[in-house]
Design a protein around this motif. Structure first.
Motif, PDB file in Angstrom:
ATOM      1  N   ALA A  27       0.835  -1.203   0.000  1.00  7.22           N
ATOM      2  CA  ALA A  27       0.000   0.000   0.000  1.00  7.22           C
ATOM      3  C   ALA A  27       0.870   1.254   0.000  1.00  7.22           C
ATOM      4  CB  ALA A  27      -0.933  -0.006   1.206  1.00  7.22           C
ATOM      5  N   MET A  28       1.951   1.233   0.754  1.00  5.04           N
ATOM      6  CA  MET A  28       2.832   2.403   0.795  1.00  5.04           C
ATOM      7  C   MET A  28       3.539   2.580  -0.536  1.00  5.04           C
ATOM      8  SD  MET A  28       3.819   4.996   2.322  1.00  5.04           S
ATOM      9  CE  MET A  28       3.074   4.667   3.913  1.00  5.04           C
ATOM     10  N   ALA A  29       4.013   1.501  -1.128  1.00  2.22           N
ATOM     11  CA  ALA A  29       4.692   1.604  -2.417  1.00  2.22           C
ATOM     12  C   ALA A  29       3.744   2.162  -3.478  1.00  2.22           C
ATOM     13  CB  ALA A  29       5.223   0.222  -2.847  1.00  2.22           C
ATOM     14  N   ALA A  30       2.499   1.664  -3.494  1.00  7.48           N
ATOM     15  CA  ALA A  30       1.528   2.147  -4.469  1.00  7.48           C
ATOM     16  C   ALA A  30       1.157   3.596  -4.203  1.00  7.48           C
ATOM     17  CB  ALA A  30       0.277   1.262  -4.430  1.00  7.48           C
ATOM     18  N   SER A  31       1.058   3.969  -2.936  1.00  7.71           N
ATOM     19  CA  SER A  31       0.687   5.347  -2.585  1.00  7.71           C
ATOM     20  C   SER A  31       1.747   6.329  -3.055  1.00  7.71           C
ATOM     21  CB  SER A  31       0.501   5.473  -1.071  1.00  7.71           C
ATOM     22  OG  SER A  31      -0.509   4.602  -0.618  1.00  7.71           O
ATOM     23  N   VAL A  32       3.002   6.032  -2.755  1.00  6.63           N
ATOM     24  CA  VAL A  32       4.086   6.921  -3.175  1.00  6.63           C
ATOM     25  C   VAL A  32       4.134   7.003  -4.697  1.00  6.63           C
ATOM     26  CG1 VAL A  32       6.584   7.283  -3.167  1.00  6.63           C
ATOM     27  CG2 VAL A  32       5.431   6.519  -1.079  1.00  6.63           C
ATOM     28  N   LYS A  33       3.928   5.869  -5.347  1.00  4.27           N
ATOM     29  CA  LYS A  33       3.929   5.844  -6.820  1.00  4.27           C
ATOM     30  C   LYS A  33       2.815   6.740  -7.379  1.00  4.27           C
ATOM     31  CE  LYS A  33       2.624   2.844 -10.642  1.00  4.27           C
ATOM     32  NZ  LYS A  33       2.125   1.487 -11.016  1.00  4.27           N
ATOM     33  N   ASN A  34       1.638   6.696  -6.788  1.00  3.19           N
ATOM     34  CA  ASN A  34       0.491   7.431  -7.325  1.00  3.19           C
ATOM     35  C   ASN A  34       0.553   8.933  -7.037  1.00  3.19           C
ATOM     36  OD1 ASN A  34      -0.734   5.139  -8.428  1.00  3.19           O
ATOM     37  ND2 ASN A  34      -1.826   4.664  -6.535  1.00  3.19           N
ATOM     38  N   VAL A  35       1.105   9.309  -5.892  1.00  4.33           N
ATOM     39  CA  VAL A  35       1.087  10.739  -5.540  1.00  4.33           C
ATOM     40  C   VAL A  35       2.375  11.462  -5.914  1.00  4.33           C
ATOM     41  CG1 VAL A  35      -0.461  10.273  -3.612  1.00  4.33           C
ATOM     42  CG2 VAL A  35       2.000  10.457  -3.188  1.00  4.33           C
ATOM     43  N   ALA A  36       3.406  10.710  -6.293  1.00  7.34           N
ATOM     44  CA  ALA A  36       4.711  11.334  -6.522  1.00  7.34           C
ATOM     45  C   ALA A  36       4.633  12.445  -7.573  1.00  7.34           C
ATOM     46  CB  ALA A  36       5.744  10.288  -6.923  1.00  7.34           C
ATOM     47  N   VAL A  37       4.035  12.139  -8.721  1.00  3.48           N
ATOM     48  CA  VAL A  37       4.010  13.126  -9.810  1.00  3.48           C
ATOM     49  C   VAL A  37       3.100  14.306  -9.487  1.00  3.48           C
ATOM     50  CG1 VAL A  37       3.351  13.511 -12.213  1.00  3.48           C
ATOM     51  CG2 VAL A  37       4.689  11.493 -11.599  1.00  3.48           C
ATOM     52  N   PRO A  38       1.819  14.084  -9.122  1.00  2.21           N
ATOM     53  CA  PRO A  38       0.984  15.265  -8.821  1.00  2.21           C
ATOM     54  C   PRO A  38       1.479  16.056  -7.619  1.00  2.21           C
ATOM     55  CG  PRO A  38      -0.184  13.230  -8.270  1.00  2.21           C
ATOM     56  CD  PRO A  38       1.024  12.836  -9.058  1.00  2.21           C
ATOM     57  N   LEU A  39       2.011  15.374  -6.600  1.00  4.06           N
ATOM     58  CA  LEU A  39       2.490  16.096  -5.428  1.00  4.06           C
ATOM     59  C   LEU A  39       3.744  16.914  -5.771  1.00  4.06           C
ATOM     60  CD1 LEU A  39       2.552  14.660  -1.845  1.00  4.06           C
ATOM     61  CD2 LEU A  39       4.420  16.091  -2.643  1.00  4.06           C
ATOM     62  N   THR A  40       4.643  16.305  -6.566  1.00  2.00           N
ATOM     63  CA  THR A  40       5.843  17.038  -6.975  1.00  2.00           C
ATOM     64  C   THR A  40       5.480  18.223  -7.863  1.00  2.00           C
ATOM     65  OG1 THR A  40       7.146  14.995  -6.868  1.00  2.00           O
ATOM     66  CG2 THR A  40       8.082  16.839  -8.106  1.00  2.00           C
ATOM     67  N   ALA A  41       4.551  17.980  -8.790  1.00  2.00           N
ATOM     68  CA  ALA A  41       4.112  19.082  -9.659  1.00  2.00           C
ATOM     69  C   ALA A  41       3.457  20.189  -8.846  1.00  2.00           C
ATOM     70  CB  ALA A  41       3.135  18.553 -10.708  1.00  2.00           C
ATOM     71  N   SER A  42       2.644  19.785  -7.873  1.00  2.00           N
ATOM     72  CA  SER A  42       1.985  20.767  -7.018  1.00  2.00           C
ATOM     73  C   SER A  42       3.016  21.567  -6.222  1.00  2.00           C
ATOM     74  CB  SER A  42       1.030  20.053  -6.066  1.00  2.00           C
ATOM     75  OG  SER A  42       0.479  20.943  -5.136  1.00  2.00           O
ATOM     76  N   ALA A  43       3.995  20.870  -5.641  1.00  2.00           N
ATOM     77  CA  ALA A  43       5.013  21.549  -4.842  1.00  2.00           C
ATOM     78  C   ALA A  43       5.863  22.473  -5.698  1.00  2.00           C
ATOM     79  CB  ALA A  43       5.895  20.512  -4.139  1.00  2.00           C
ATOM     80  N   PHE A  44       6.256  22.000  -6.887  1.00  5.23           N
ATOM     81  CA  PHE A  44       7.110  22.830  -7.727  1.00  5.23           C
ATOM     82  C   PHE A  44       6.352  24.023  -8.302  1.00  5.23           C
ATOM     83  CE2 PHE A  44      10.458  19.686  -7.594  1.00  5.23           C
ATOM     84  CZ  PHE A  44      11.598  20.486  -7.730  1.00  5.23           C
ATOM     85  N   THR A  45       5.041  23.903  -8.424  1.00  6.47           N
ATOM     86  CA  THR A  45       4.256  25.081  -8.798  1.00  6.47           C
ATOM     87  C   THR A  45       4.419  26.174  -7.751  1.00  6.47           C
ATOM     88  OG1 THR A  45       2.627  23.700  -9.929  1.00  6.47           O
ATOM     89  CG2 THR A  45       1.951  25.918  -9.347  1.00  6.47           C
ATOM     90  N   SER A  46       4.323  25.780  -6.479  1.00  4.80           N
ATOM     91  CA  SER A  46       4.492  26.749  -5.394  1.00  4.80           C
ATOM     92  C   SER A  46       5.939  27.237  -5.316  1.00  4.80           C
ATOM     93  CB  SER A  46       4.092  26.115  -4.054  1.00  4.80           C
ATOM     94  OG  SER A  46       2.748  25.701  -4.085  1.00  4.80           O
ATOM     95  N   ILE A  47       6.885  26.319  -5.452  1.00  3.46           N
ATOM     96  CA  ILE A  47       8.295  26.692  -5.345  1.00  3.46           C
ATOM     97  C   ILE A  47       8.686  27.656  -6.452  1.00  3.46           C
ATOM     98  CG2 ILE A  47      10.658  25.802  -5.531  1.00  3.46           C
ATOM     99  CD1 ILE A  47       9.607  23.236  -4.139  1.00  3.46           C
ATOM    100  N   VAL A  48       8.276  27.341  -7.685  1.00  3.15           N
ATOM    101  CA  VAL A  48       8.610  28.214  -8.813  1.00  3.15           C
ATOM    102  C   VAL A  48       7.925  29.566  -8.658  1.00  3.15           C
ATOM    103  CG1 VAL A  48       8.306  28.542 -11.301  1.00  3.15           C
ATOM    104  CG2 VAL A  48       9.100  26.346 -10.423  1.00  3.15           C
TER     105      VAL A  48
END
Length: 839
Positions: free
Chosen positions: A331-352
């Motif tokens: 469950a943890m492996a699948a969770s990290v896999k599923n949220v990695a891209v949208p969460l990173t994109a979301s964070a980098f939107t704020s960072i940029v």
């Protein structure tokens, strides 16, 4: 790639946890105190090319001292006595009358005698105690050549032979005692002597027994204002951080019903925030960046708000996969896999977006861009690595007391365990609410769009109209109970408001080509001809004083000001005249190498407060009038340099106005590029930008209207920092939720088609995004616990803006536009299909 990263995060949880803890303790061990790297003040962060800083530089070079070293002003006043202050003649007369009547008595001390014989020596003792070492230190460093002056010359009273008359009010109801300090007005190194002066005046019983009956002593001046500002900022930082933590804990407990699930996001963000701050302090100690005292507040609030959101998105997915029957590891492996891209994109939107502030000219904005972006990056990394590690460490206990099995019950949560806002409403009811909203959006997208825009438009119009209605006053930040505010109010009763910050004009004469130094054609302000030229200039200027809203002007020829000069008498002896002339020249005319006799100063005191709304326009009018009043001999060969509070504020306004335009453009472009990379759709990305920008204007308008309504007469505008920080943070953070929504729409569209996919995505993400929005708004609203008006305004604006985006823009405006856009595409495709069939 995402699969492998998920597997690593799930299986290597113990080494990841150790790495984070080792990093935390190592950085913290080597980090110097925050106070040791802080740069204080406001105007010191202006670009070096600012006219006011250039004027300050000329002043230091030509007069050999720092004009803006801070000043203590003690006001001794008698408001309710028609005769004003008690002088020595009145005391002597009273003494004679009582003696003649045979009445035994103790001779009373006059107000002036108390000030000169009791107060002044005590202030000189404090100056000697607290200022001698700093003066020697600064003199050794070459920071202030005048810092080696004696303690007695730092304390000025009415008895000063040159300028003493200026320290007594017109009706003699008050007099000022000034103490010149070594450091800048917001420098913490001023605090020992300021605290000692306050203790002397308010708490020293022996001293207070010597104060004449009913004589009022008040404290003001730039030094006390700076100290109160600094103290308020420190207390605000502590209270804001504490309230932020409490608010996050309470909200997470309400959401999750599990103590560990509430603590894990908090621990994750606390660790990532501390690492970011420690790294920033170390970089500042190396000279890579600069930091200001309030930076920790911004990093704390934004990092807690965004970081907890990141953790909640991961936990929601983790619960969802466990709910499907997967093991904790899978469950943890699948969770990290599923949220990695949208969460990173979301964070980098704020960072940029927030990181674009590094391109500002105002150094504080640069620092905020670096510090907040570093905090967001640290929180993003922690949510994808540290949070999974802690969740794996806790195992099934993370859900206690709800369940200890790998199959989590879905009956007691909000609408699945994966959407964690509990017990406020039942799962079925919340499903119905979001499903109803989704169906309504599909049926009436146009009406919903018009109603929401129509309801918000008036506030957006208010924001546009009053966009530049900003406050730059330092005293506006402080509450009325601060000693500096009380003292300043007392000062304003007896002296022109402009006495708080005179505009000092340096008039620099550039010798024309072909004119030799010392020749009859040459001009030097120290001789009779130079004095006559300054006097001619004053004669041309005095008739325009009302037009320029001037209360007084002081110069080489009018060293006591216009009114005092008329009533003054010259010393009778030639020796006294020479001494007076020497002192006047040293104060008003430069004697430094390269500037001797060629630079003279004029002090302009306006009728208005230097921080008032009209101060900048009045200073501009004065600057335009100065060339017109010059005598012919000086025209074309004289440059004017203006310094002082209003000149600095003018530069601050012009710099931040330029930064606002530049950063607005860069933030919008940066966020738009991120949206294009994530969504790969120009029109939708453009609308998302427009919707959040519209939300920003509405928020700005609501904030302005609210604080005006709370104090219609005293409201001087929103604090100048609110506009910039609100824009960058709201635009950048606001797109986080849009990215999460759009990512889910993409998933649901593949299953249900475009129109229903929008409705399903809204239903499935409504609770979790709303929960995150509440958390984010709560952390921002914690800023309202500050005692600084600017922080209170910014806290409300950010909190309201996030709630507006969470409950109006994201669930109503964005889905309504998407439905309209899909319907438009369908209508365009239908005629083409019919045409093909007919053929």
């Amino acid at each position: 790639m995402r699969h492998h990263f998920g597997q690593i995060a799930s299986r290597m949880w113990l080494p990841i946890l150790i790495v984070w803890l080792v990093t935390l303790f190592t950085l913290h061990y080597f980090t110097p105190p925050f106070e040791s790297v802080v740069k204080e003040g406001e105007f010191q962060f202006l670009p070096a090319s600012s006219p006011s800083l250039q004027a300050e530089k000329l002043f230091e070079e030509s007069f050999g001292k720092d004009l803006l070293s801070s000043l203590v002003v003690i006001v001794a006043s008698r408001d309710h006595r028609p005769q004003g202050l008690v002088d020595q003649a009145e005391v002597d007369k009273e003494d004679e009358e009582l003696t003649a009547k045979g009445v035994e008595h103790t001779k009373r001390t006059s107000d002036y005698e108390f000030i000169d014989q009791i107060l002044k020596p005590r202030l000189e003792e404090l100056s000697q105690k607290y200022l001698s070492a700093p003066a020697e230190e600064l003199a050794a460093q070459g920071e202030a050549e005048s810092s080696s002056v004696s303690a007695s010359s730092r304390v000025n009273t009415f008895s000063d032979p040159v300028l003493g008359e200026l320290l007594v009010s017109h009706y003699k109801k008050a007099t000022m005692v000034t103490v010149e300090l070594v450091y800048d007005f917001m420098d913490d190194r001023n605090k020992p002597i300021l605290d000692a002066i306050e203790n002397l005046l308010l708490h020293d019983e022996e001293f207070r027994r010597q104060i004449p009956h009913d004589l009022k002593l008040s404290m003001s001046g730039s030094a006390f204002v700076g100290r109160d500002m600094s103290n308020a900022a420190e207390s605000s930082a502590d209270s804001t951080e504490l309230l932020t933590v409490i608010m996050v804990v309470v909200l997470l407990l309400l959401i999750y019903r599990s103590p560990l699930l509430a603590i894990i996001p908090l621990v994750t963000v606390a660790i990532s925030r501390q690492i970011a701050i420690d790294a920033l302090i170390i970089m500042a100690s190396w000279g890579w960046v600069e930091v200001f005292s309030g930076l920790k507040i911004y990093i704390t609030v934004v990092t807690y708000g965004a970081g907890v959101d990141y953790c909640m998105f991961l936990i929601a997915r983790y619960q969802e996969h466990i709910d499907e029957g997967q093991t904790y590891e899978d469950a943890m492996a699948a969770s990290v896999k599923n949220v990695a891209v949208p969460l990173t994109a979301s964070a980098f939107t704020s960072i940029v977006g927030i990181g674009m502030m590094i391109f500002a000219d105002f150094v504080k904005f640069q620092q905020a861009g670096i510090g907040i972006s570093l905090g967001l990056f640290s929180a993003m990394c922690a949510s994808l690595t540290l949070t999974p590690a802690i969740l794996r460490l806790c195992g099934s206990w993370v859900f206690w007391p709800n369940s200890k099995t790998e199959k989590i019950s879905t009956q007691s949560g909000w609408f699945k365990a994966s959407n964690p806002l509990w017990d406020l409403l039942s799962r079925e009811k919340m499903d119905q609410v979001w499903h109803y909203i989704g169906r309504t959006l599909v049926r009436h997208p146009g009406q919903i769009m018009l109603v929401t825009i129509g309801a918000m438009m008036p506030f957006a119009i208010i924001a546009v109209i009053y966009y530049d209605y900003l406050s730059y006053g330092l005293l506006d930040e402080l509450s009325d109970d601060h000693v500096s505010v009380i003292g300043t109010d007392e000062l304003r009763k007896h002296f022109p408001a402009g006495i708080l910050g005179p505009a000092t004009v340096l008039m620099k004469y550039d010798r024309p080509a072909g004119v030799e130094e010392g020749s009859p054609e040459d001009v030097t302000f120290t001789d009779d001809r130079g004095e006559a030229l300054v006097n001619t200039m004053m004669s041309n200027l005095i008739p325009r004083m009302d037009e320029l809203n001037l209360a007084d002007v002081r110069s080489r020829s009018h060293w006591l000001g216009v009114e005092h000069q008329k009533a003054s008498t010259e010393p009778k002896s030639e020796v006294a005249k020479r001494i007076q002339r020497s002192r006047i020249n040293s104060h008003y005319v430069s004697a430094a190498d390269g500037y001797s006799g060629n630079v003279t100063r004029l002090d302009f005191i306006f009728k208005d407060d230097p921080f008032s709304r009209n101060s900048i326009s009045e200073l501009n009018a004065l600057q335009h009038a100065l060339p017109d009043v010059l005598p012919p001999e000086l025209k074309g060969h004289t440059e004017f340099y203006i310094l002082g509070a209003t000149a600095s504020i003018r530069d601050l306004k012009s710099t931040t106005d330029h930064d606002q335009i530049l950063i607005n453009i860069l933030v919008i472009l940066g966020v738009y590029v991120i949206l294009l990379l994530v969504l790969r759709h120009q029109i939708i990305s453009l609308f998302l930008i427009i919707s959040v920008f519209f939300s920003y204007l509405v928020t700005l308008g609501v904030t302005f209207a609210l604080f005006w309504a709370l104090d219609p007469t005293g409201f001087s505008g929103l604090d100048w920092k609110v506009r910039m920080f609100l824009f960058t943070i709201l635009i950048a953070i606001g797109e986080d939720y849009n990215i999460m929504l759009m990512t889910r729409i993409h998933e649901e569209t593949e299953r249900f088609g475009p129109i229903r996919g929008i409705s399903e995505a809204l239903t499935r993400t409504g609770s979790i995004i709303s929960s995150c929005g509440i958390i984010m708004a709560g952390t921002f609203l914690s800023l309202t616990s500050s005692s600084l008006a600017g922080m209170i305004q910014l806290g409300f604006a950010l909190g309201f803006g996030v709630l507006l985006d969470t409950f109006v823009v994201r669930p109503l405006m964005v889905p309504a536009f998407l439905v309209l856009y899909e319907q438009y595409k369908a209508r365009r495709q239908t005629p083409k299909s019919e045409s093909v069939s007919a053929t």
